[in-house]
Design a protein around this motif. Structure first.
Motif, PDB file in Angstrom:
ATOM      1  N   VAL A 168      -8.845  33.037  30.287  1.00  0.00           N
ATOM      2  CA  VAL A 168      -8.235  32.349  29.222  1.00  0.00           C
ATOM      3  C   VAL A 168      -8.412  32.575  27.329  1.00  0.00           C
ATOM      4  CG1 VAL A 168      -8.932  29.656  29.064  1.00  0.00           C
ATOM      5  CG2 VAL A 168      -6.552  30.575  28.510  1.00  0.00           C
ATOM      6  N   LYS A 169      -9.424  32.626  28.049  1.00  0.00           N
ATOM      7  CA  LYS A 169     -10.807  33.597  26.366  1.00  0.00           C
ATOM      8  C   LYS A 169     -10.361  34.325  26.065  1.00  0.00           C
ATOM      9  CE  LYS A 169     -12.755  29.341  26.382  1.00  0.00           C
ATOM     10  NZ  LYS A 169     -12.258  27.827  25.797  1.00  0.00           N
ATOM     11  N   GLU A 170     -10.030  35.441  26.875  1.00  0.00           N
ATOM     12  CA  GLU A 170      -9.853  36.602  26.738  1.00  0.00           C
ATOM     13  C   GLU A 170      -8.542  37.523  26.738  1.00  0.00           C
ATOM     14  OE1 GLU A 170     -10.019  39.089  30.596  1.00  0.00           O
ATOM     15  OE2 GLU A 170     -12.379  38.384  30.414  1.00  0.00           O
ATOM     16  N   LEU A 171      -7.728  36.306  26.745  1.00  0.00           N
ATOM     17  CA  LEU A 171      -6.257  36.031  26.783  1.00  0.00           C
ATOM     18  C   LEU A 171      -6.071  35.392  25.078  1.00  0.00           C
ATOM     19  CD1 LEU A 171      -3.302  36.694  27.276  1.00  0.00           C
ATOM     20  CD2 LEU A 171      -3.545  34.189  27.618  1.00  0.00           C
ATOM     21  N   ARG A 172      -6.640  34.223  24.879  1.00  0.00           N
ATOM     22  CA  ARG A 172      -6.969  33.490  23.441  1.00  0.00           C
ATOM     23  C   ARG A 172      -7.176  35.320  21.805  1.00  0.00           C
ATOM     24  NH1 ARG A 172     -12.203  30.980  21.806  1.00  0.00           N
ATOM     25  NH2 ARG A 172     -12.969  32.678  22.207  1.00  0.00           N
ATOM     26  N   ASP A 173      -8.496  35.645  22.769  1.00  0.00           N
ATOM     27  CA  ASP A 173      -9.051  36.714  21.869  1.00  0.00           C
ATOM     28  C   ASP A 173      -7.893  37.937  21.795  1.00  0.00           C
ATOM     29  OD1 ASP A 173     -11.114  35.258  21.923  1.00  0.00           O
ATOM     30  OD2 ASP A 173     -12.041  37.019  23.194  1.00  0.00           O
ATOM     31  N   ALA A 174      -7.170  38.226  22.732  1.00  0.00           N
ATOM     32  CA  ALA A 174      -6.201  39.462  22.923  1.00  0.00           C
ATOM     33  C   ALA A 174      -5.110  39.399  21.820  1.00  0.00           C
ATOM     34  CB  ALA A 174      -5.701  40.210  24.180  1.00  0.00           C
ATOM     35  N   ALA A 175      -4.565  37.731  21.787  1.00  0.00           N
ATOM     36  CA  ALA A 175      -3.055  37.394  21.078  1.00  0.00           C
ATOM     37  C   ALA A 175      -4.230  36.907  19.943  1.00  0.00           C
ATOM     38  CB  ALA A 175      -3.216  35.552  21.690  1.00  0.00           C
ATOM     39  N   SER A 176      -5.067  36.841  18.929  1.00  0.00           N
ATOM     40  CA  SER A 176      -5.239  36.991  18.122  1.00  0.00           C
ATOM     41  C   SER A 176      -5.690  38.205  17.286  1.00  0.00           C
ATOM     42  CB  SER A 176      -6.800  36.133  18.257  1.00  0.00           C
ATOM     43  OG  SER A 176      -6.969  35.058  18.220  1.00  0.00           O
ATOM     44  N   SER A 177      -5.933  38.779  17.922  1.00  0.00           N
ATOM     45  CA  SER A 177      -6.334  40.167  17.175  1.00  0.00           C
ATOM     46  C   SER A 177      -4.831  41.028  17.290  1.00  0.00           C
ATOM     47  CB  SER A 177      -6.864  41.506  18.198  1.00  0.00           C
ATOM     48  OG  SER A 177      -5.994  42.022  18.870  1.00  0.00           O
TER      49      SER A 177
END
Length: 182
Positions: free
Chosen positions: A143-152
């Motif tokens: 979920v942290k990877e998903l958050r980072d991908a969404a932010s970028s």
């Protein structure tokens, strides 16, 4: 309500529980009623909010590690942007598909129950909540990877930002409707 209360109590984790208050008729049926003595039993590690709660603000706090959700799309997006694991309890309509996507396909959620009439085993629910909130849960990293991908994606130069710019360019190329004033 009783199963969820006992599961939260058994889990040993800190929590905020937003309880939707209903009509007098719903309360008579036990909907929206926190079991008697629950708040005293979890005092110091649990907070019950009756009625509306600022969900986005709560989830964006660094101390929040998980979110029991029916998996409606708004809640899914809010949790993803906050980088918070979802404990999925889909009730109806698209929520089942969303939960499947999150649990089986993306690996960012844990299923705790299914259906509006479904009642989880309270002991099992407590174990699932405790395990999902542990530092070793695999969904945490995903979920942290998903958050980072969404932010970028939404940052300047990100894929979503570029696609939105392209959509605006294409819309600007459309002919103006005849007979309409600017």
């Amino acid at each position: 309500m009783e199963a969820l209360a006992f599961g939260l109590q058994k889990s040993g984790v800190r929590f905020i529980w937003a309880v939707k208050t209903g009509s007098a008729e719903e309360a008579a049926q036990g909907k929206g009623v926190v079991p008697e003595g629950f708040e005293e039993r979890v005092g110091g590690r649990g907070l019950v909010i009756r009625g509306w709660a600022p969900q986005v603000m709560i989830m964006s706090h660094r101390a929040v590690g998980g979110f029991v959700s029916h998996c409606g799309w708004n809640s899914v997006l809010e949790a993803a942007v906050a980088g918070v694991r979802i404990l999925a309890w889909p009730m109806e309509a698209d929520q089942h598909v969303n939960a499947r996507l999150l649990v089986e396909d993306m690996g960012v959620a844990v299923r705790v129950c299914e259906g509006a009439e479904g009642v989880p085993d309270a002991v099992e629910l407590g174990n699932v909540v405790a395990e999902a909130m542990s530092g070793e849960a695999p969904e945490k990293a995903r979920v942290k990877e998903l958050r980072d991908a969404a932010s970028s994606a939404v940052r300047e130069g990100g894929s979503s930002a570029k696609d939105l710019d392209e959509l605006v360019r294409e819309l600007c190329k459309l002919p103006k409707p005849v007979g309409k004033r600017e």
